[in-house]
Design a protein around this motif. Structure first.
Motif, PDB file in Angstrom:
ATOM      1  N   LEU A  16      -0.823  -4.382   6.474  1.00  0.00           N
ATOM      2  CA  LEU A  16      -1.530  -5.645   6.238  1.00  0.00           C
ATOM      3  C   LEU A  16      -2.996  -5.393   5.904  1.00  0.00           C
ATOM      4  O   LEU A  16      -3.545  -5.995   4.973  1.00  0.00           O
ATOM      5  CB  LEU A  16      -1.418  -6.526   7.473  1.00  0.00           C
ATOM      6  CG  LEU A  16      -2.251  -7.815   7.474  1.00  0.00           C
ATOM      7  CD1 LEU A  16      -1.712  -8.810   6.455  1.00  0.00           C
ATOM      8  CD2 LEU A  16      -2.280  -8.437   8.871  1.00  0.00           C
ATOM      9  N   GLU A  17      -3.621  -4.501   6.650  1.00  0.00           N
ATOM     10  CA  GLU A  17      -5.032  -4.205   6.417  1.00  0.00           C
ATOM     11  C   GLU A  17      -5.247  -3.607   5.037  1.00  0.00           C
ATOM     12  O   GLU A  17      -6.209  -3.945   4.332  1.00  0.00           O
ATOM     13  CB  GLU A  17      -5.544  -3.297   7.528  1.00  0.00           C
ATOM     14  CG  GLU A  17      -5.618  -4.017   8.876  1.00  0.00           C
ATOM     15  CD  GLU A  17      -5.832  -3.097  10.063  1.00  0.00           C
ATOM     16  OE1 GLU A  17      -6.206  -1.918   9.854  1.00  0.00           O
ATOM     17  OE2 GLU A  17      -5.625  -3.546  11.205  1.00  0.00           O
ATOM     18  N   SER A  18      -4.344  -2.745   4.617  1.00  0.00           N
ATOM     19  CA  SER A  18      -4.442  -2.179   3.272  1.00  0.00           C
ATOM     20  C   SER A  18      -4.154  -3.246   2.219  1.00  0.00           C
ATOM     21  O   SER A  18      -4.840  -3.328   1.190  1.00  0.00           O
ATOM     22  CB  SER A  18      -3.463  -1.019   3.125  1.00  0.00           C
ATOM     23  OG  SER A  18      -3.591  -0.409   1.860  1.00  0.00           O
ATOM     24  N   ALA A  19      -3.149  -4.091   2.485  1.00  0.00           N
ATOM     25  CA  ALA A  19      -2.811  -5.159   1.534  1.00  0.00           C
ATOM     26  C   ALA A  19      -3.992  -6.096   1.317  1.00  0.00           C
ATOM     27  O   ALA A  19      -4.233  -6.565   0.195  1.00  0.00           O
ATOM     28  CB  ALA A  19      -1.603  -5.947   2.044  1.00  0.00           C
ATOM     29  N   SER A  20      -4.748  -6.365   2.375  1.00  0.00           N
ATOM     30  CA  SER A  20      -5.916  -7.237   2.234  1.00  0.00           C
ATOM     31  C   SER A  20      -6.968  -6.610   1.332  1.00  0.00           C
ATOM     32  O   SER A  20      -7.589  -7.297   0.509  1.00  0.00           O
ATOM     33  CB  SER A  20      -6.506  -7.528   3.618  1.00  0.00           C
ATOM     34  OG  SER A  20      -7.656  -8.337   3.511  1.00  0.00           O
ATOM     35  N   ARG A  21      -7.159  -5.317   1.469  1.00  0.00           N
ATOM     36  CA  ARG A  21      -8.147  -4.650   0.611  1.00  0.00           C
ATOM     37  C   ARG A  21      -7.720  -4.701  -0.854  1.00  0.00           C
ATOM     38  O   ARG A  21      -8.548  -4.912  -1.756  1.00  0.00           O
ATOM     39  CB  ARG A  21      -8.344  -3.198   1.076  1.00  0.00           C
ATOM     40  CG  ARG A  21      -9.055  -3.080   2.412  1.00  0.00           C
ATOM     41  CD  ARG A  21      -9.411  -1.651   2.733  1.00  0.00           C
ATOM     42  NE  ARG A  21      -8.239  -0.836   3.061  1.00  0.00           N
ATOM     43  CZ  ARG A  21      -7.762  -0.660   4.292  1.00  0.00           C
ATOM     44  NH1 ARG A  21      -8.327  -1.274   5.314  1.00  0.00           N
ATOM     45  NH2 ARG A  21      -6.712   0.117   4.494  1.00  0.00           N
ATOM     46  N   TYR A  22      -6.426  -4.506  -1.108  1.00  0.00           N
ATOM     47  CA  TYR A  22      -5.959  -4.562  -2.489  1.00  0.00           C
ATOM     48  C   TYR A  22      -5.991  -5.988  -3.026  1.00  0.00           C
ATOM     49  O   TYR A  22      -6.276  -6.214  -4.211  1.00  0.00           O
ATOM     50  CB  TYR A  22      -4.545  -3.967  -2.606  1.00  0.00           C
ATOM     51  CG  TYR A  22      -4.582  -2.465  -2.736  1.00  0.00           C
ATOM     52  CD1 TYR A  22      -4.786  -1.868  -3.978  1.00  0.00           C
ATOM     53  CD2 TYR A  22      -4.454  -1.635  -1.628  1.00  0.00           C
ATOM     54  CE1 TYR A  22      -4.836  -0.490  -4.121  1.00  0.00           C
ATOM     55  CE2 TYR A  22      -4.511  -0.264  -1.743  1.00  0.00           C
ATOM     56  CZ  TYR A  22      -4.702   0.313  -2.994  1.00  0.00           C
ATOM     57  OH  TYR A  22      -4.774   1.676  -3.119  1.00  0.00           O
TER      58      TYR A  22
END
Length: 258
Positions: A167-173
């Motif tokens: 989720l944290e990576s998805a938010s950055r993308y």
């Protein structure tokens, strides 16, 4: 003085109980001059319809299963039917991992079917939900999700921890790909709160003791308001140049060592 989100409209997902972060977010939005539409799914939908009566103004409640492609495709129409033709933001408060097979120390034996469910509901849905809401976004919009800091591992959290990392990576993308459209994507990393979600995690009570001993500002596991205030601030216009960020609302424990 006008409210922090005066005249703005937001979709708040996952309102299941008065002690949840999502419920506090919905309440503060209303107190700060905004309008909310609330969503939930399945058996939780009836509970949500009862719970929202405790808000300052009872909002529309719509059904939304973030794993159902048809419901996502029809989300804009469902929101318009609820009287919403524009969204200024979305709160993603959705997560699930099977407590018997994916949490509580079962990490090494969890099968892909349970892992994929956790990743789909807890991480991928952040992107699919925003994609479904895009037709209603105005000139700028703010998306806020909730996490439990996944930059480190935690006991018992297991595949939910992995899902939160995704989720944290998805938010950055999401921040990268939607910034040109004026859409901001940020997360609030709250400390442990005594919510329905937490009670489903075997052994999660031990977090309370850790926070009691180590959080520099102290920590009240029964108070969701600090995390909710941070989320509403991110939804507002007060962070116009902040995206791809994770704001810790954890009493400062993320900044401490052993």
């Amino acid at each position: 003085m006008s409210g922090l989100v005066e005249g703005k409209t937001f979709l708040v997902t996952g309102v299941t109980a008065p002690n949840s972060i999502a419920f506090s977010i919905a309440r503060i939005i209303q107190e700060q001059g905004g309008t909310v539409v609330v969503s939930n799914v399945g058996r939780a939908l009836g509970l949500t319809k009862r719970i929202v009566r405790r808000l300052p103004t009872e909002p529309p409640v719509i059904e939304l299963d973030v794993t159902d492609a048809d419901q996502l495709a029809g989300l804009s129409d469902a929101l318009r039917a609820a009287g919403v033709d524009r969204l200024d933001g979305v709160v993603h408060s959705i997560a699930y991992a099977n407590p018997e097979t994916a949490l509580g120390g079962a990490y090494m034996s969890t099968e892909w079917s349970d892992v994929s469910t956790a990743l789909h509901i807890s991480a991928y849905s952040y992107v699919s939900l925003v994609r479904a809401c895009q037709p209603l976004f105005g000139e700028s919009a703010s998306v806020v999700g909730l996490t439990f800091d996944a930059t480190v591992s935690w006991p018992t959290y297991d595949w939910m921890g992995v899902s939160k990392a995704a989720l944290e990576s998805a938010s950055r993308y999401l921040a990268r790909y939607l910034g040109a459209e004026g859409v901001r994507s940020n997360l609030v990393a709250a400390g442990p709160l005594d919510t329905i979600a937490k009670t489903a995690i075997p052994g999660a009570d031990q977090f309370n003791q850790v926070w009691t001993e180590r959080a520099p500002l102290g920590w009240d596991a029964k108070d969701a308001e600090p995390a909710a205030k941070a989320a509403v601030a991110l939804l507002s216009d007060w962070f116009p140049a902040t995206t791809g960020e994770m704001i810790h609302v954890d009493g400062g424990i993320h900044s401490t060592g052993a």
